[in-house]
Motif scaffolding. Structure first.
Motif, short mmCIF file in Angstrom:
data_model
loop_
_atom_site.label_atom_id
_atom_site.label_comp_id
_atom_site.label_asym_id
_atom_site.label_seq_id
_atom_site.Cartn_x
_atom_site.Cartn_y
_atom_site.Cartn_z
N GLU A 155 0.84 -1.19 0.00
CA GLU A 155 0.00 0.00 0.00
C GLU A 155 0.88 1.25 0.00
O GLU A 155 1.64 1.49 0.93
CB GLU A 155 -0.92 0.01 1.23
CG GLU A 155 -1.98 -1.07 1.22
CD GLU A 155 -2.93 -0.92 2.39
OE1 GLU A 155 -2.84 0.11 3.09
OE2 GLU A 155 -3.76 -1.82 2.59
N SER B 13 -3.46 2.99 -15.07
CA SER B 13 -2.63 3.25 -13.88
C SER B 13 -1.93 4.58 -14.02
O SER B 13 -1.93 5.22 -15.08
CB SER B 13 -1.60 2.13 -13.71
OG SER B 13 -0.67 2.15 -14.78
N GLN C 27 -5.18 1.90 -7.58
CA GLN C 27 -6.02 1.68 -6.41
C GLN C 27 -5.23 1.74 -5.10
O GLN C 27 -5.40 0.92 -4.20
CB GLN C 27 -6.76 0.33 -6.52
CG GLN C 27 -7.66 0.24 -7.74
CD GLN C 27 -8.35 -1.10 -7.86
OE1 GLN C 27 -8.00 -2.05 -7.17
NE2 GLN C 27 -9.33 -1.18 -8.75
N GLY C 28 -4.37 2.72 -5.02
CA GLY C 28 -3.63 2.95 -3.79
C GLY C 28 -2.54 1.94 -3.50
O GLY C 28 -2.05 1.87 -2.36
N ARG C 29 -2.14 1.16 -4.48
CA ARG C 29 -1.09 0.16 -4.29
C ARG C 29 -0.03 0.28 -5.39
O ARG C 29 -0.32 0.77 -6.49
CB ARG C 29 -1.67 -1.26 -4.30
CG ARG C 29 -2.54 -1.58 -3.09
CD ARG C 29 -3.04 -3.01 -3.15
NE ARG C 29 -3.83 -3.34 -1.97
CZ ARG C 29 -3.33 -3.81 -0.84
NH1 ARG C 29 -2.03 -4.03 -0.74
NH2 ARG C 29 -4.11 -4.08 0.19
N SER D 8 0.81 5.37 -2.12
CA SER D 8 0.25 6.21 -3.17
C SER D 8 1.34 6.77 -4.06
O SER D 8 2.50 6.89 -3.65
CB SER D 8 -0.55 7.37 -2.55
OG SER D 8 0.32 8.26 -1.87
N PHE E 139 1.17 2.46 -10.34
CA PHE E 139 0.28 2.51 -9.19
C PHE E 139 -1.18 2.37 -9.64
O PHE E 139 -1.58 2.94 -10.67
CB PHE E 139 0.44 3.84 -8.44
CG PHE E 139 1.81 4.04 -7.86
CD1 PHE E 139 2.09 3.68 -6.56
CD2 PHE E 139 2.84 4.58 -8.64
CE1 PHE E 139 3.36 3.86 -6.02
CE2 PHE E 139 4.10 4.76 -8.12
CZ PHE E 139 4.37 4.40 -6.80
N GLN F 227 1.48 9.83 -4.99
CA GLN F 227 1.86 11.15 -4.49
C GLN F 227 2.93 11.03 -3.40
O GLN F 227 3.90 11.80 -3.39
CB GLN F 227 0.62 11.87 -3.93
CG GLN F 227 -0.40 12.26 -4.99
CD GLN F 227 -1.25 11.09 -5.48
OE1 GLN F 227 -1.25 10.02 -4.85
NE2 GLN F 227 -1.96 11.29 -6.58
N ASP F 228 2.77 10.07 -2.49
CA ASP F 228 3.77 9.89 -1.43
C ASP F 228 5.10 9.44 -2.01
O ASP F 228 6.18 9.88 -1.56
CB ASP F 228 3.27 8.86 -0.41
CG ASP F 228 2.10 9.38 0.41
OD1 ASP F 228 1.89 10.61 0.43
OD2 ASP F 228 1.39 8.55 1.03
#
Length: 674
Positions: free
Chosen positions: A301, A339, A359-361, A303, A357, A305-306
């Protein structure tokens, strides 16, 4: 004449000297042939060294967090065929299959941005055993088609005996051609500790790294030299009131090799780093470099952005250009219906990585060009001087405080012009550091960024090794010590004299004085055990070794005088200088007909270029070698000679380079009297 059943072609040295005479040196010799086959290896990043965390935490503040695990690459990526930069390969080409034997050598990032030829071909390793990484110190394996002979065995045993008893320094004094490099390799293998080998120039370092890579095909041999093709340091000349700005040209290939060396120190315990004296210059905090790495695992998990923010903090620069124009240390973000992707190119990698990336993975990790999927990856910072975001503002505040102090000093001396220059430049740098985390010449603020005190020694490659293996967990070998030790000693004083002038006249803050190489005393205080290697060791290293000798020790100087190849010292003859070019050409053609090579030394670089051009016109395969070529170009010219693509090498002071070219049987010295 025949030696041990082999025909002995003559080794010839032709010295053209006085107006009416010259010297010809002849001796019977056995010409050595290329001894090693080029190996390519599968890459397997091992887990982080178990002792690394505790060692680094001892060397830094107690609140420093070291990640406890290292995210390695997938097994599918371990079988990646390694591609060596051409100038670091073994002298001969070929493939060696080792069924059931681990082949896991360098983590090699090869193809770099300079317009130099770089090998890109790989090899099929599908029939090789899955590589496994061995633990512990005793993990070096030598591969050579010969055993130690002559007085090599006695010398090796004497050196190991002193190292085993904890003697701090030992001198290996070996005549030219006695096999000092092979003896050192044997000592490294049997002593079993990671090793830093220090050389006095980049050409010799590259040549030595190539030879050691042939001796240790299943271990990690790295090269760490200055990454500048051209470097004009910042300076102020008071006598003419002239400011000289810093001008440099960075070789991206050498920069990638430096990054690979530091990564290997943290990831491998079977590492040998061959370095020039650039290793005593500040390299940033090892803990910051290690803590800043980004561990990735598919399916985890996280993102986009991170991840993007983390890469920016690691000094990766965003680019919006075409992927074909992407450079090392850059990243790009793209979006599609399926994606969102981040393309990032670590400076030590062969090609960019695509992070997909959904769905947040983290959905997929793959190499951009070969499209090979990976289960995980570990990305290190784009630069060695990396500072965590939480420390950056504190460093900026310390820089501002020092600026105010220095401005007060300059204004009290009625030097308002210097104060204005210093304030304008420093505030511009601070603005860039706060916005991007980096500015040109950021190393001049390294004292504040690292949180060091005034005058405190900078962190260098030596500290990376001590942090990874402990102060006594690695060995220093100084090659050509009679040249390297004076070079080490002179670096600090020359750097300080230049920067003191910059500080006095308002071009730099006083803290810039701490962006420096280690002083002589600082360097040796970090060394636990060392081996000096030279044919003519200086008084200093002999004294250092004797002072570290106890009553139970054998002699601090170990001698090697027997040449295993039975090459004899040449006898000198004098030749007239009249008709020298035709005489040289005849002698070169004779050597070439025997399958040998030749070196020709001229007085100037222009002479070398002209003579090489004349030899080419005479249908002799020749090239010149001098300081006008870059480090990569010089090393590749030497490799061409060793591979048989060249017959003659023309240069200036070739014998002073410490070149090891066993296929050369003719040496011509032009204008020797000058």
């Amino acid at each position: 004449m025949r030696l041990h059943g082999f025909p002995a072609p003559a080794l010839v040295m032709l010295i053209l000297a006085l107006p009416s005479c010259a010297a010809l040196v002849r001796a019977n010799a056995v010409t050595q042939v290329a001894r090693f086959q080029r190996l390519r290896s599968a890459f397997q990043p091992p887990p982080l060294l178990p002792q690394l965390q505790s060692n680094l935490q001892k060397a830094t503040s107690s609140n420093t967090h070291i990640p406890s695990s290292f995210g390695g690459l997938a097994s599918s990526d371990r079988a990646k065929p390694a591609t060596f930069p051409r100038f670091l390969r073994s002298p001969t080409s070929g493939r060696v299959r080792r069924g059931g034997v681990r082949i896991a050598t360098l983590c090699v990032p090869p193809e770099f941005e300079e317009d130099f030829p770089v090998a890109s071909e790989g090899i099929d390793i599908s029939d090789w055993a899955e590589p496994t990484r061995r633990k512990g110190y005793h993990c070096f394996d030598i591969e050579a088609p010969f055993e130690a002979t002559g007085d090599q065995p006695e010398a090796i045993e004497a050196i190991l005996a002193r190292l085993g008893r904890g003697s701090k320094y030992t001198v290996l004094r070996g005549a030219t051609g006695t096999g000092k490099t092979f003896a050192v390799a044997q000592c490294v293998q049997r002593f079993g500790k990671p090793t830093l080998i220090l050389c006095h120039n980049k050409t010799l370092a590259a040549q030595l790294a190539r030879e050691l890579r042939a001796f240790f095909p299943r271990n990690c041999v790295e090269l760490f030299v200055s990454y500048y093709n051209f470097y004009q340091p910042e300076a102020y000349i008071a006598t003419s009131d002239t400011y000289v700005s810093k001008i440099s040209s960075i070789n991206q290939e050498l920069d990638a090799l430096r990054h690979r060396a530091t990564r290997s120190v943290f990831e491998r315990d079977d590492v040998i780093v061959v370095a020039s004296v650039s290793c005593i210059y500040g390299l940033g905090l090892p803990t910051n470099y290690l803590n800043a790495r980004l561990e990735l695992q598919t399916g985890s998990e996280m993102s986009m952005q991170d991840t993007e923010a983390a890469l920016q903090e690691m000094l990766y620069m965003s680019t919006e250009g075409a992927m074909d124009d992407m450079e090392r240390g850059q990243m790009a973000v793209s979006h599609s219906m399926q994606s969102s992707d981040i393309i990032v190119w670590p400076p030590y990698e062969e090609e960019p990585l695509r992070l997909s990336f959904a769905q947040g993975r983290l959905h997929r990790i793959e190499r951009l060009r070969t499209l090979r999927s990976m289960d995980g990856a570990c990305i290190y910072p784009a630069r060695h001087h990396v500072t965590p975001k939480e420390q950056l503002e504190g460093a900026c505040e310390r820089i501002e405080a020092e600026l105010e102090e220095q401005l007060a000093v300059l204004r009290s001396e009625d030097n308002t012009l210097a104060a204005e220059k210093l304030e304008q430049r420093t505030r511009q740098d601070l603005e860039l550091i706060r916005e991007t985390g980096y500015c040109q010449g950021m190393e001049n603020y390294s004292r504040h960024l690292a949180g060091r005190k005034s005058g405190e020694a900078p962190d260098t490659l030596v500290d990376y090794l001590s942090g990874a293996f402990g102060d006594s967990g690695w060995l220093l070998v100084v090659d050509e010590s009679h040249v390297t030790l004076p070079q080490l000693k002179g670096m600090y004083a020359a750097d300080r004299a230049r920067k003191e002038s910059l500080v006095r006249h308002g071009y730099r803050l006083p803290s810039a004085l701490d962006n420096r190489p280690l002083s002589d005393g600082e360097f040796w205080s970090k060394i636990t055990q060392g081996l000096f290697v030279s044919a003519t060791p200086g008084d200093r290293e002999v004294l250092m070794a004797s002072e570290s000798t106890t009553s139970d020790d054998s002699s601090s100087v170990v001698d090697m005088v027997i040449r295993p190849t039975n090459v004899l010292d040449p006898e000198i003859e004098v030749w007239p200088k009249d008709g020298q070019l035709s005489a040289i050409l005849d002698e070169i053609r004779h050597r070439v007909s025997l399958g040998d090579k030749a070196l020709v030394m001229s007085l100037t670089k222009k002479d070398a270029e002209d003579l090489a051009a004349w030899l080419l016109e005479s249908e002799v395969k020749a090239k010149y070698l001098h300081s006008g070529l870059t480090t990569v170009e010089r090393a590749e010219v030497l490799e061409e000679l060793q591979r048989g693509e060249l017959e003659v090498l023309v240069g200036v002071n070739l014998l002073r380079e410490g070149l090891d070219l066993p296929t050369v049987s003719l040496v011509v010295i032009m204008d020797a009297d000058k």
